[in-house]
Design an enzyme around this catalytic site. Structure first.
Site, PDB file in Angstrom:
ATOM      1  N   ALA A  24      15.907  23.968 -18.606  1.00 41.67           N
ATOM      2  CA  ALA A  24      14.568  24.327 -18.104  1.00 41.67           C
ATOM      3  C   ALA A  24      14.378  25.842 -18.092  1.00 41.67           C
ATOM      4  O   ALA A  24      13.297  26.344 -18.424  1.00 41.67           O
ATOM      5  CB  ALA A  24      14.372  23.766 -16.704  1.00 41.67           C
ATOM      6  N   CYS A  60      19.230  21.600  -5.407  1.00 44.13           N
ATOM      7  CA  CYS A  60      19.594  23.022  -5.632  1.00 44.13           C
ATOM      8  C   CYS A  60      19.038  23.891  -4.522  1.00 44.13           C
ATOM      9  O   CYS A  60      19.592  24.927  -4.193  1.00 44.13           O
ATOM     10  CB  CYS A  60      19.005  23.553  -6.931  1.00 44.13           C
ATOM     11  SG  CYS A  60      19.483  22.676  -8.393  1.00 44.13           S
ATOM     12  N   GLU A  81      30.540  28.464  -8.241  1.00 45.00           N
ATOM     13  CA  GLU A  81      29.096  28.237  -8.118  1.00 45.00           C
ATOM     14  C   GLU A  81      28.739  27.569  -6.798  1.00 45.00           C
ATOM     15  O   GLU A  81      27.681  26.949  -6.660  1.00 45.00           O
ATOM     16  CB  GLU A  81      28.614  27.403  -9.310  1.00 45.00           C
ATOM     17  CG  GLU A  81      28.838  28.067 -10.654  1.00 45.00           C
ATOM     18  CD  GLU A  81      27.780  29.118 -11.016  1.00 45.00           C
ATOM     19  OE1 GLU A  81      26.595  28.897 -10.725  1.00 45.00           O
ATOM     20  OE2 GLU A  81      28.155  30.171 -11.582  1.00 45.00           O
ATOM     21  N   HIS A 103      25.748  22.211 -13.732  1.00 43.69           N
ATOM     22  CA  HIS A 103      26.442  22.027 -12.455  1.00 43.69           C
ATOM     23  C   HIS A 103      26.607  20.536 -12.232  1.00 43.69           C
ATOM     24  O   HIS A 103      25.758  19.735 -12.663  1.00 43.69           O
ATOM     25  CB  HIS A 103      25.602  22.556 -11.282  1.00 43.69           C
ATOM     26  CG  HIS A 103      25.511  24.040 -11.183  1.00 43.69           C
ATOM     27  ND1 HIS A 103      24.337  24.698 -10.909  1.00 43.69           N
ATOM     28  CD2 HIS A 103      26.451  24.996 -11.300  1.00 43.69           C
ATOM     29  CE1 HIS A 103      24.558  26.003 -10.860  1.00 43.69           C
ATOM     30  NE2 HIS A 103      25.824  26.212 -11.101  1.00 43.69           N
ATOM     31  N   SER A 122      19.269  31.795 -17.893  1.00 44.91           N
ATOM     32  CA  SER A 122      20.427  30.912 -17.698  1.00 44.91           C
ATOM     33  C   SER A 122      20.748  30.061 -18.919  1.00 44.91           C
ATOM     34  O   SER A 122      20.314  28.907 -19.010  1.00 44.91           O
ATOM     35  CB  SER A 122      20.196  30.013 -16.482  1.00 44.91           C
ATOM     36  OG  SER A 122      20.448  30.708 -15.307  1.00 44.91           O
ATOM     37  N   ASN A 168      21.166  26.111 -19.070  1.00 43.62           N
ATOM     38  CA  ASN A 168      20.193  25.481 -18.165  1.00 43.62           C
ATOM     39  C   ASN A 168      18.917  25.296 -18.991  1.00 43.62           C
ATOM     40  O   ASN A 168      18.204  26.253 -19.296  1.00 43.62           O
ATOM     41  CB  ASN A 168      19.999  26.423 -16.966  1.00 43.62           C
ATOM     42  CG  ASN A 168      18.825  26.063 -16.072  1.00 43.62           C
ATOM     43  OD1 ASN A 168      17.941  25.309 -16.445  1.00 43.62           O
ATOM     44  ND2 ASN A 168      18.821  26.640 -14.886  1.00 43.62           N
ATOM     45  N   HIS A 216      22.524  37.792 -13.429  1.00 41.79           N
ATOM     46  CA  HIS A 216      21.478  37.851 -12.395  1.00 41.79           C
ATOM     47  C   HIS A 216      21.894  37.179 -11.092  1.00 41.79           C
ATOM     48  O   HIS A 216      21.352  37.484 -10.042  1.00 41.79           O
ATOM     49  CB  HIS A 216      20.155  37.256 -12.907  1.00 41.79           C
ATOM     50  CG  HIS A 216      20.157  35.773 -13.126  1.00 41.79           C
ATOM     51  ND1 HIS A 216      20.856  35.143 -14.134  1.00 41.79           N
ATOM     52  CD2 HIS A 216      19.531  34.768 -12.455  1.00 41.79           C
ATOM     53  CE1 HIS A 216      20.646  33.832 -14.078  1.00 41.79           C
ATOM     54  NE2 HIS A 216      19.852  33.583 -13.060  1.00 41.79           N
TER      55      HIS A 216
HETATM   56  O1  SUG Z   1      21.677  29.205 -11.799  1.00 41.15           O
HETATM   57  N1  SUG Z   1      18.257  29.035 -12.620  1.00 41.15           N
HETATM   58  C1  SUG Z   1      19.354  28.639 -11.741  1.00 41.15           C
HETATM   59  C2  SUG Z   1      19.180  27.221 -11.300  1.00 41.15           C
HETATM   60  C3  SUG Z   1      20.215  26.834 -10.268  1.00 41.15           C
HETATM   61  C4  SUG Z   1      20.218  25.393  -9.956  1.00 41.15           C
HETATM   62  N2  SUG Z   1      21.186  25.128  -8.976  1.00 41.15           N
HETATM   63  C5  SUG Z   1      21.919  23.979  -8.855  1.00 41.15           C
HETATM   64  N3  SUG Z   1      21.951  23.101  -9.821  1.00 41.15           N
HETATM   65  N4  SUG Z   1      22.612  23.842  -7.794  1.00 41.15           N
HETATM   66  C6  SUG Z   1      20.691  28.812 -12.456  1.00 41.15           C
HETATM   67  O2  SUG Z   1      20.766  28.539 -13.655  1.00 41.15           O
HETATM   68  C7  SUG Z   1      16.930  30.622 -13.894  1.00 41.15           C
HETATM   69  C8  SUG Z   1      16.381  32.006 -13.745  1.00 41.15           C
HETATM   70  C9  SUG Z   1      15.482  32.409 -14.873  1.00 41.15           C
HETATM   71  O3  SUG Z   1      15.691  31.988 -16.005  1.00 41.15           O
HETATM   72  O4  SUG Z   1      14.542  33.190 -14.627  1.00 41.15           O
HETATM   73  C10 SUG Z   1      18.076  30.323 -12.950  1.00 41.15           C
HETATM   74  O5  SUG Z   1      18.773  31.213 -12.522  1.00 41.15           O
END
Ligand code: SUG
Length: 450
Positions: free
Chosen positions: A32, A374, A179, A255, A27, A30, A142
């Site tokens: 983390a 989430c 989303e 988000h 992601s 994102n 994904h």
């Molecule tokens: O869509 N992470 C999700 C996290 C979703 C968080 N949802 C909300 N904030 N509502 C995303 O980014 C990471 C998968 C990976 O890297 O293996 C992932 O899909």
């Protein structure tokens, strides 16, 4: 159809962490997810952490339910992409020839059910039915493969068409990137009354003259949010659209639920969350009506955007307790950061509806950028709507025990990238999901069952 003034509840539907939960760095935007790419995961621990949070909220007297994980690896999608042979051969070939594509089809990302769909309660919709639109999640491959099974699951739980109306996911593609509830909040006096639906989007898809983020993608478009409001037959005076501040998207706020959370008459948000913040707040109050809302604005000087993104302070759940006050359900990371902890202490002491903070360890999910908020989809249901839904998904002591045993029996406690290609993992996952559909009384929702 909800016609009388019966009791109405907010039910949290949490996603069960799936047997293939892993860290694949899928992601972009994102923080983390990218930071923890290629680390070994612990699916068993992830699932048990999620279940413990569900049980704790249920023990607080809140209504709690569970949504099942999706089937992964997604052999059906791999076949669409040209991999052929037996299921085992499909997996082995994909892992060897296109490892990144393969990893994407293994993600347990359906655990973040805030993204599964957008739901409008019957008190907000013209036909007085509860409306559901599965999210297309088109910005990330994904996640873009989640909607078909998500829709089947939602229809298996909310089957009765007298009460529930299901819409197909919006058309795929960047223009209608949706989303789900990660960018949708509902405000109300009490859950059963007509509320204000608040849609936050990252960019305008059909107007390049407007501001948009430069570094990371805006996953939700204005046009997608508008389409959901139309499909759900919402009252225009009770619907507010707001653009996310593009700079915070570029700081890792992929988000809106990473920077703001609302419940009933309360909005807890970072001062940098929205573009034209003052107007957004005015619009919300106007739509809400005469009774003043509680706006808890967190200044950058108290909690920086950096700390907000790294602790997920705003990805807390804001819930109404049985005594009518509210609690913040925060991830463990908030306790470890002195600034954030001090801020949370000051919120409890302050003049607002929040009376306590409860901390839960959901680290397995957090390491992929998914906090407590989430992990849950909020569904506001009247008593008769609840009774008309599938009773087997509601958490009680017995279901909690059954699901814990189910996890202990089927899940691995360590998974690394190379394990994903193990055909035995597919067999284990399908065996687990087959049993789960019986536990949750879902019939056949997975591709391997159809
Ligand atoms: O869509 N992470 C999700 C996290 C979703 C968080 N949802 C909300 N904030 N509502 C995303 O980014 C990471 C998968 C990976 O890297 O293996 C992932 O899909």
């Amino acid at each position: 159809m909800n016609t009388n003034s019966q009791n109405t509840f907010e039910v949290n539907f949490d996603g069960l962490v799936g047997p293939t939960h892993n860290y694949a760095g899928l992601s972009v935007g994102n923080v983390a997810s990218l930071k923890n790419a290629a680390q070994a995961s612990n699916p068993k621990q992830g699932a048990l952490q999620g279940l413990a949070k569900m049980k704790a909220l249920s023990d607080m007297g809140l209504k709690q339910a569970v949504l099942p994980p999706l089937e992964r690896p997604d052999v059906h999608v791999l076949r669409q992409l040209g991999f052929s042979g037996s299921d085992e051969q499909v997996i082995t070939r994909a892992a060897k020839e296109a490892p990144s594509v393969f990893a994407a089809t293994c993600s347990a990302s359906s655990m973040w059910t805030a993204n599964a769909c957008t739901i409008s309660p019957s008190s907000d919709t013209q036909d007085r039915k509860v409306h559901f639109t599965a999210a297309n999640l088109s910005n990330k491959f994904h996640r873009s493969i989640e909607a078909p099974t998500t829709s089947r699951v939602l229809e298996a739980i909310f089957t009765n068409s007298e009460y529930f109306s299901h819409h197909e996911a919006l058309p795929m593609g960047d223009h209608f990137g949706d989303e789900g509830a990660a960018n949708h909040t509902r405000f109300c006096q009490s859950y059963g009354e007509q509320g204000v639906e608040f849609f936050v989007f990252g960019k305008y898809a059909f107007d390049n003259s407007k501001l948009f983020p430069k570094k990371y993608p805006a996953r939700q478009t204005f046009e997608a949010s508008q389409a959901i409001a139309r499909l759900h037959q919402l009252n225009k005076n009770k619907t507010v659209f707001a653009q996310q501040n593009p700079d915070v998207i570029d700081a890792g706020v992929f988000h809106n639920d990473v920077i703001a959370v609302g419940n009933q008459d309360c909005l807890f948000y970072h001062e940098t969350a929205f573009l034209n913040s003052d107007k957004v707040i005015d619009d919300l109050q106007t739509a809400f009506g005469e009774s003043p809302m509680h706006f808890i604005k967190v200044p950058e000087s108290s909690v920086s955007i950096f700390d907000a993104v790294h602790t997920y302070l705003f990805n807390s759940q804001l819930v109404t307790l049985t005594d009518g006050t509210m609690a913040i359900i925060a991830p463990g990371e908030c306790r470890e950061n002195a600034n954030v902890k001090a801020y949370l202490d000051s919120v409890i002491a302050g003049d607002n509806p929040i009376s306590k903070v409860e901390i839960y360890d959901v680290k397995q999910s957090m390491q992929n950028g998914g906090g407590p908020a989430c992990l849950r989809q909020r569904v506001v249901l009247s008593e008769s709507e609840m009774n008309a839904s599938n009773q087997a998904v509601y958490i009680n002591d017995a279901l909690f025990g059954t699901l814990n045993n189910w996890v202990e029996k089927h899940y691995r406690d360590s998974l690394s990238e190379s394990d994903l290609a193990d055909p035995q993992l597919l067999v284990e996952s399908r065996t687990a999901l087959d049993e789960l559909t019986q536990i949750l009384n879902l019939d056949s929702v997975y591709p391997f069952q159809l």
